[in-house]
Design an enzyme around this catalytic site. Structure first.
Site, PDB file in Angstrom:
ATOM      1  N   SER A  22     -33.391   1.173  -3.636  1.00 36.11           N
ATOM      2  CA  SER A  22     -34.760   1.746  -4.896  1.00 36.11           C
ATOM      3  C   SER A  22     -34.029   0.921  -7.070  1.00 36.11           C
ATOM      4  O   SER A  22     -33.555   0.265  -6.771  1.00 36.11           O
ATOM      5  CB  SER A  22     -35.207   2.543  -5.413  1.00 36.11           C
ATOM      6  OG  SER A  22     -36.494   2.509  -5.547  1.00 36.11           O
ATOM      7  N   HIS A  23     -35.227   0.942  -7.550  1.00 35.25           N
ATOM      8  CA  HIS A  23     -34.684   0.868  -8.467  1.00 35.25           C
ATOM      9  C   HIS A  23     -35.520   1.685 -10.588  1.00 35.25           C
ATOM     10  O   HIS A  23     -36.651   2.283  -9.550  1.00 35.25           O
ATOM     11  CB  HIS A  23     -35.953  -0.700  -8.790  1.00 35.25           C
ATOM     12  CG  HIS A  23     -34.978  -1.252 -10.321  1.00 35.25           C
ATOM     13  ND1 HIS A  23     -35.098  -0.843 -11.569  1.00 35.25           N
ATOM     14  CD2 HIS A  23     -34.269  -2.625 -10.460  1.00 35.25           C
ATOM     15  CE1 HIS A  23     -34.735  -1.512 -12.824  1.00 35.25           C
ATOM     16  NE2 HIS A  23     -33.922  -2.246 -11.979  1.00 35.25           N
ATOM     17  N   SER A  24     -34.384   2.089 -10.988  1.00 29.23           N
ATOM     18  CA  SER A  24     -34.466   3.238 -11.451  1.00 29.23           C
ATOM     19  C   SER A  24     -36.037   2.865 -12.209  1.00 29.23           C
ATOM     20  O   SER A  24     -36.755   4.634 -12.831  1.00 29.23           O
ATOM     21  CB  SER A  24     -33.399   3.454 -12.584  1.00 29.23           C
ATOM     22  OG  SER A  24     -33.500   2.892 -12.899  1.00 29.23           O
TER      23      SER A  24
END
Length: 403
Positions: free
Chosen positions: A236-238
């Site tokens: 995922s990506h913050s």
């Protein structure tokens, strides 16, 4: 507007005529000099008598050769010489006297002790470009520390932001080595360009640690200005949602939607859930990140209705950024690489093997995909070039010629 200029006939490779002496080992410096060789430079690789670059023996999986060594050392000439002897050092010094560039990544201070420090070399030849790669740079409290790739990744904060919330991991490739090697290529090319303008060479220092900290990029600046340690997000990506692997009927699909228009296209044209386009929880990226768990859940429920191939086709048709998770075997056979003719056959000590062209493609000339040398494959010729008695040096063990 500048007038169109005719194409130069037979322009040659960009670094044709440039000679590089590489006192190198392992990954970072060999990667840099391999790229210089691909661009046309003559690269003379100085190796230890008997053992050579220890990357030769990390494994022997490429028909008896090491995978690291085959990746990093095509197109070079191997000189096996004992730098602990006056005669061995003199051979290398004579080659340096006729070179344009010296690249080294020996242990901190070792090159200078052998007489190959940048200051000493450039005192005799100010036009020489000398690039020194090290773990942490020539000063500071860590200058003498060992700098294996994993350790540098840890010191630079890369491991702290890589992995899952439960488990930090290093990257699957030697990122710190690669970063330093690529900055070395950049620095050498810039120094050669300046020398072409001014006649003056350069002493250049590249630190694996500093290269990796630079690659920390937005995560570094985010942490600096928020006071919050960036979380490990797995796939995922913050800062972006949806951005993860999502299930299909027979596998999974990676999807990354980076703007609100993309979200609306995803839910209407691909997932056939038009009501989600106006859902206030998901209307903007900020809201989708705030409601990440709910966003991921609705996307996952929808993607599981299709097979991976079907979903891949739907996403591609809609222009949604997505990818299938490929294994190494899949990459070797990847249709994009085959369609663009990116593989060439090169020689190694034991067999002919396929090797990937470098990712920079010149319109008028192809990279020089030279063979991977056996240890000391060019020793005799280089000894003769340096003006010494090759038979004497080989007989006394000062140098070694491959059989």
């Amino acid at each position: 507007m500048a007038a169109d200029l005719p194409a130069a006939p037979d322009a040659g490779r960009p670094l044709d005529g440039i000679t590089v002496v590489a006192i190198e080992q392992a990954v970072a410096a060999p990667l840099a000099t391999r790229h210089l060789a691909d661009l046309g430079a003559r690269v003379i690789k100085v190796e230890r008598v008997g053992r050579g670059d220890f990357a030769r023996d990390y494994d022997h999986v490429v028909h008896g050769s090491g995978a690291h060594f085959v990746w990093l050392n095509r197109g070079k000439e191997s000189l096996a010489v004992d730098l602990k002897t006056d005669e061995g050092r003199e051979v290398v010094r004579r080659l340096v006297d006729r070179a344009d560039v010296v690249v080294q990544n020996l242990a901190p201070g070792a090159a200078a002790r052998l007489g190959f420090g940048a200051a000493e070399l450039r005192a005799a030849r100010p036009e020489l470009v000398v690039a020194d790669l090290s773990g942490y740079g020539s000063g500071g409290p860590m200058a003498q520390r060992k700098a294996y790739d994993m350790l540098v990744q840890a010191e630079a904060g890369l491991i702290a932001i890589t992995g899952t919330p439960q488990t930090p991991v290093k990257t699957g490739i030697p990122t710190s080595d690669i970063a330093a090697g690529m900055y070395c290529v950049q620095a050498v090319l810039a120094a050669l360009l300046r020398r072409w303008r001014t006649g003056v060479g350069a002493a250049v220092e590249i630190s694996m640690f500093e290269a990796t900290v630079e690659w920390m990029g937005y995560a570094l600046y985010s942490g600096m200005h928020t006071g919050i340690q960036p979380a490990r997000m797995g796939l995922s990506h913050s800062s972006i949602a949806p951005y993860d692997a999502y299930p299909t009927r027979d596998g999974q699909m990676l999807i990354g939607v980076q703007n609100d228009h993309g979200w609306r296209t995803l839910v209407t044209s691909v997932l056939e859930l038009p009501d989600l386009a106006a859902d206030p929880r998901f209307a903007t990226n900020v809201e989708r990140v705030r409601h990440r768990a709910e966003c991921d859940a609705v996307v996952a429920a929808a993607t599981s209705r299709w097979s991976t191939a079907e979903l891949d086709a739907r996403l591609a048709a809609a222009g949604i950024p997505a990818a299938q998770l490929k294994d190494v075997d899949d990459v070797v056979a990847h249709p994009q690489l085959r369609a663009r003719d990116r593989w060439r056959t090169i020689g190694t000590e034991h067999a002919r093997v396929e090797a990937l062209l470098p990712p920079v493609t010149f319109a008028d000339v192809e990279a020089r995909m030279g063979d991977v040398p056996a240890l000391g494959a060019h020793t005799r010729a280089l000894l003769e070039e340096s003006g010494v008695d090759a038979d004497d040096y080989l007989r006394r063990g000062i140098a070694e010629q491959s059989r």
